[in-house]
Design an enzyme around this catalytic site. Structure first.
Site, PDB file in Angstrom:
ATOM      1  N   GLY A  12      50.471  11.105  48.696  1.00 17.40           N
ATOM      2  CA  GLY A  12      50.017   9.885  49.381  1.00 17.40           C
ATOM      3  C   GLY A  12      50.035  10.031  50.896  1.00 17.40           C
TER       4      GLY A  12
ATOM      5  N   GLU B 297      51.287   1.596  36.389  1.00 21.61           N
ATOM      6  CA  GLU B 297      50.083   0.983  35.839  1.00 21.61           C
ATOM      7  C   GLU B 297      50.441   0.266  34.528  1.00 21.61           C
ATOM      8  OE1 GLU B 297      46.903   1.476  37.068  1.00 21.61           O
ATOM      9  OE2 GLU B 297      47.548   2.785  38.700  1.00 21.61           O
TER      10      GLU B 297
ATOM     11  N   ASP C 201      49.976  13.211  35.686  1.00 19.56           N
ATOM     12  CA  ASP C 201      49.626  12.966  37.092  1.00 19.56           C
ATOM     13  C   ASP C 201      50.295  14.005  37.998  1.00 19.56           C
ATOM     14  OD1 ASP C 201      48.821  10.936  39.399  1.00 19.56           O
ATOM     15  OD2 ASP C 201      50.928  11.426  39.707  1.00 19.56           O
TER      16      ASP C 201
ATOM     17  N   LYS D 200      48.786  17.280  40.531  1.00 16.18           N
ATOM     18  CA  LYS D 200      49.234  17.554  41.907  1.00 16.18           C
ATOM     19  C   LYS D 200      49.868  18.943  41.999  1.00 16.18           C
ATOM     20  CE  LYS D 200      49.916  12.626  42.618  1.00 16.18           C
ATOM     21  NZ  LYS D 200      50.869  11.525  42.420  1.00 16.18           N
TER      22      LYS D 200
ATOM     23  N   GLY E 133      50.536   3.974  47.445  1.00 18.62           N
ATOM     24  CA  GLY E 133      50.381   2.698  48.143  1.00 18.62           C
ATOM     25  C   GLY E 133      49.120   2.766  48.994  1.00 18.62           C
TER      26      GLY E 133
HETATM   27  N1  LIG Z   1      46.614   3.707  44.808  1.00 13.49           N
HETATM   28  C1  LIG Z   1      47.350   4.666  45.342  1.00 13.49           C
HETATM   29  O1  LIG Z   1      48.491   4.440  45.789  1.00 13.49           O
HETATM   30  C2  LIG Z   1      46.815   6.064  45.437  1.00 13.49           C
HETATM   31  C3  LIG Z   1      47.601   7.066  46.044  1.00 13.49           C
HETATM   32  C4  LIG Z   1      47.093   8.361  46.153  1.00 13.49           C
HETATM   33  C5  LIG Z   1      45.840   8.654  45.653  1.00 13.49           C
HETATM   34  N2  LIG Z   1      45.129   7.670  45.027  1.00 13.49           N
HETATM   35  C6  LIG Z   1      43.792   8.011  44.498  1.00 13.49           C
HETATM   36  O2  LIG Z   1      42.805   7.253  45.204  1.00 13.49           O
HETATM   37  C7  LIG Z   1      41.718   6.975  44.339  1.00 13.49           C
HETATM   38  C8  LIG Z   1      41.467   5.454  44.337  1.00 13.49           C
HETATM   39  O3  LIG Z   1      42.627   4.800  43.825  1.00 13.49           O
HETATM   40  P1  LIG Z   1      42.784   3.222  43.956  1.00 13.49           P
HETATM   41  O4  LIG Z   1      44.195   2.934  43.553  1.00 13.49           O
HETATM   42  O5  LIG Z   1      42.291   2.746  45.276  1.00 13.49           O
HETATM   43  O6  LIG Z   1      41.796   2.730  42.785  1.00 13.49           O
HETATM   44  P2  LIG Z   1      41.270   1.246  42.538  1.00 13.49           P
HETATM   45  O7  LIG Z   1      42.114   0.241  43.210  1.00 13.49           O
HETATM   46  O8  LIG Z   1      41.032   1.142  41.063  1.00 13.49           O
HETATM   47  O9  LIG Z   1      39.838   1.235  43.271  1.00 13.49           O
HETATM   48  C9  LIG Z   1      38.714   1.877  42.773  1.00 13.49           C
HETATM   49  C10 LIG Z   1      37.497   1.363  43.525  1.00 13.49           C
HETATM   50  O10 LIG Z   1      36.355   2.099  43.103  1.00 13.49           O
HETATM   51  C11 LIG Z   1      35.338   1.192  42.673  1.00 13.49           C
HETATM   52  N3  LIG Z   1      34.619   1.853  41.585  1.00 13.49           N
HETATM   53  C12 LIG Z   1      35.143   2.400  40.470  1.00 13.49           C
HETATM   54  N4  LIG Z   1      34.169   2.943  39.710  1.00 13.49           N
HETATM   55  C13 LIG Z   1      33.011   2.713  40.362  1.00 13.49           C
HETATM   56  C14 LIG Z   1      31.656   3.011  40.098  1.00 13.49           C
HETATM   57  N5  LIG Z   1      31.289   3.654  38.987  1.00 13.49           N
HETATM   58  N6  LIG Z   1      30.721   2.631  40.998  1.00 13.49           N
HETATM   59  C15 LIG Z   1      31.075   1.974  42.122  1.00 13.49           C
HETATM   60  N7  LIG Z   1      32.349   1.673  42.449  1.00 13.49           N
HETATM   61  C16 LIG Z   1      33.299   2.028  41.563  1.00 13.49           C
HETATM   62  C17 LIG Z   1      36.051  -0.064  42.231  1.00 13.49           C
HETATM   63  O11 LIG Z   1      35.187  -1.163  42.324  1.00 13.49           O
HETATM   64  P3  LIG Z   1      35.706  -2.674  42.028  1.00 13.49           P
HETATM   65  O12 LIG Z   1      36.621  -3.008  43.174  1.00 13.49           O
HETATM   66  O13 LIG Z   1      34.473  -3.498  42.034  1.00 13.49           O
HETATM   67  O14 LIG Z   1      36.404  -2.624  40.710  1.00 13.49           O
HETATM   68  C18 LIG Z   1      37.184  -0.111  43.265  1.00 13.49           C
HETATM   69  O15 LIG Z   1      36.735  -0.710  44.445  1.00 13.49           O
HETATM   70  C19 LIG Z   1      42.090   7.565  42.970  1.00 13.49           C
HETATM   71  O16 LIG Z   1      41.521   8.849  42.864  1.00 13.49           O
HETATM   72  C20 LIG Z   1      43.598   7.665  43.035  1.00 13.49           C
HETATM   73  O17 LIG Z   1      44.109   8.691  42.208  1.00 13.49           O
HETATM   74  C21 LIG Z   1      45.570   6.380  44.918  1.00 13.49           C
END
Ligand SMILES: NC(=O)c1ccc[n+]([C@@H]2O[C@H](COP(=O)([O-])OP(=O)(O)OC[C@H]3O[C@@H](n4cnc5c(N)ncnc54)[C@H](OP(=O)(O)O)[C@@H]3O)[C@@H](O)[C@H]2O)c1
Length: 431
Positions: free
Chosen positions: A135, A191, A202, A206, A303
């Site tokens: 992160g 989740e 996961d 990494k 986060g």
């Molecule tokens: N969350 C964390 O703390 C964290 C940390 C490190 C890495 N990551 C990585 O960062 C990435 C994003 O994570 P996140 O937690 O931000 O996910 P998230 O909250 O689920 O957000 C995903 C976003 O992508 C959009 N989306 C999904 N499929 C789509 C499609 N087919 N076409 C257009 N838009 C689409 C969703 O739209 P809607 O909003 O309309 O649903 C949403 O805005 C992942 O690869 C995750 O592994 C996350």
């Protein structure tokens, strides 16, 4: 100098939404510090009717990710939608259009990283993924750039905050696995479906990335052994503590004379190990090398805000490359190298075995270990009313020998159950 760079974002959820806010609210501060005017041109989401906690001008949001990539004012693309499809093909399309790509998608990199890096290389554009591991902790750039000249021996990481939170709660607050998981879900660390976290998958994605960067040999997700924390009990965490250990879910990438071994499993770490004191949802990555000795990187492993900071750092880096106008080559090149099968790796094992409390049981167990070329280092016994619990720690032996010994012990008539096996950190495992 023209300093404006148009940015396209695929996904505006937890990370993407935070990035949008940073790019809008901190635009002046970023410009003052870097000279760059970073402008959001388009951002794709799945559901345009969803309420957002950021605001962008009309026309910026779209539900067509290709419209983002194909917009001529988008000069670099950030992929924060997650998952393998369609994210992988969208990134390919952006790279083939010679647009730099930044992603936080560890799952995709572990699965298709070598291919995506090669396409970025062929097109002379940056493909950056600082946020994919740890992160907000800077670790990708230190490994691939700062430490590029170091002959790294070992990388060990607590790279999944959910499981570290659960293990901390179990060890310190006597919560069982289910209670701790529930709390992690209530606090938003886990989740609704926690499988990827608790199974170690996961962390394995990494681990694949860390191993590839540390050793310059591409290690795919499929060559990473992983075992999760679902079967750990309070009794074993307490036993570990009594013996001077802390149990952590650890990603280990190790270069041995017989090859590179990458794995994720619960590990009993001596209390004085640098990773043993990493508590709660914090992540940490520990690196050992002959000249740097030991390095520890620690901080928030997930986060929206910390992860967006790592993404933003990559955006700034790529924007500078665009303005410099030079063709870039990847920071790291991947060569060939032996991958050591996990079954060949030497580790110490902890075992909890329920047995009949009668003479000769220990001798029979020791015999089975000996017959499988595994020697016992320490034994503790506790029992009454005809039943006893044995705790054993073995000396280092190959994983396949340990497994064969445990299977043989489990077949003894005096053994009621082999309740737990867990690996114990004993320094370098592969030699
Ligand atoms: N969350 C964390 O703390 C964290 C940390 C490190 C890495 N990551 C990585 O960062 C990435 C994003 O994570 P996140 O937690 O931000 O996910 P998230 O909250 O689920 O957000 C995903 C976003 O992508 C959009 N989306 C999904 N499929 C789509 C499609 N087919 N076409 C257009 N838009 C689409 C969703 O739209 P809607 O909003 O309309 O649903 C949403 O805005 C992942 O690869 C995750 O592994 C996350």
């Amino acid at each position: 100098m023209e300093s404006a760079v148009g940015i396209g974002i695929l996904g505006a959820g937890v990370v993407g939404g935070s990035l949008v806010r940073r790019l809008t609210e901190d635009n002046d501060a970023i410009r003052a510090k870097t000279g760059l005017d970073l402008r959001i041109v388009r951002a794709a989401v799945r559901d345009l009717s969803k309420e957002r906690d950021f605001s962008v001008p009309d026309g910026v949001l779209t539900d067509d990710p290709m419209a983002v990539i194909e917009d001529e004012n988008v000069k670099l693309v950030v992929e924060v939608m997650g998952g393998l499809d369609p994210a992988g093909d969208l990134i390919l399309a952006a790279l083939e259009a010679s647009k730099p790509v930044i992603t936080a998608n560890k799952e995709l990199i572990a699965a298709r990283g070598a291919e995506l890096i090669a396409v970025a290389d062929r097109n002379g554009v940056p493909f950056l993924f600082e946020a994919a591991v740890g992160g907000g902790i800077p670790i990708i750039r230190p490994l691939s750039e700062t430490l590029a000249g170091e002959q790294i021996d070992t990388v060990m990481g607590i790279v999944n905050g959910t499981t570290n939170f659960i293990l901390t709660r179990m060890a310190e607050d006597n919560q069982d696995f289910e209670q701790a998981l529930k709390e992690a879900q209530q606090l938003g660390y886990a989740e609704a479906d926690p499988t990827a976290d608790v199974s170690g998958a996961d962390a394995a994605a990494k681990a694949a990335i860390l191993s590839s960067l540390a050793f310059g040999v591409w290690v795919g997700f499929e060559s990473v052994f992983h075992e999760g924390i679902e079967n750990l009990t309070l009794v074993d965490l307490k036993n570990a503590a009594d013996l001077g250990y802390v149990v952590k879910l650890v990603a280990v990438a190790e270069k041995t004379p017989r090859g590179i071994c990458t794995r994720v499993h619960p590990l009993m770490l001596p209390k004085e190990h640098p990773l043993a004191g990493i508590r709660g949802s914090t992540n940490a990555i520990f690196i050992k090398g002959p000249t740097i000795d030991e390095l520890l990187f620690a901080g928030p492993g997930a986060g929206g805000a910390p992860t967006a900071t790592a993404v933003l750092g990559d955006v700034i880096d790529a924007a500078r490359e665009i303005l410099a106008g030079a063709e870039v080559s990847p920071a790291i090149r991947f060569g060939s190298g032996e991958i050591l099968d996990f079954a060949e790796i030497d580790t110490e094992w902890y075992l909890r075995i329920e047995v009949d409390d009668r003479p000769g049981v220990l001798a029979a167990i020791a015999h089975e270990f000996g017959a499988n070329d595994v020697s016992i280092k320490s034994v503790w016994q506790d029992g009454e009313h005809g039943e006893a619990t044995l705790l054993l720690i073995t000396h280092r032996a190959a994983e396949w020998k340990q497994r064969a010994a445990v299977a043989a012990v489990g077949g003894l008539t005096s053994v009621r159950r082999v309740s737990t096996v867990m690996r114990v950190d004993s320094g370098t495992a592969g030699r």
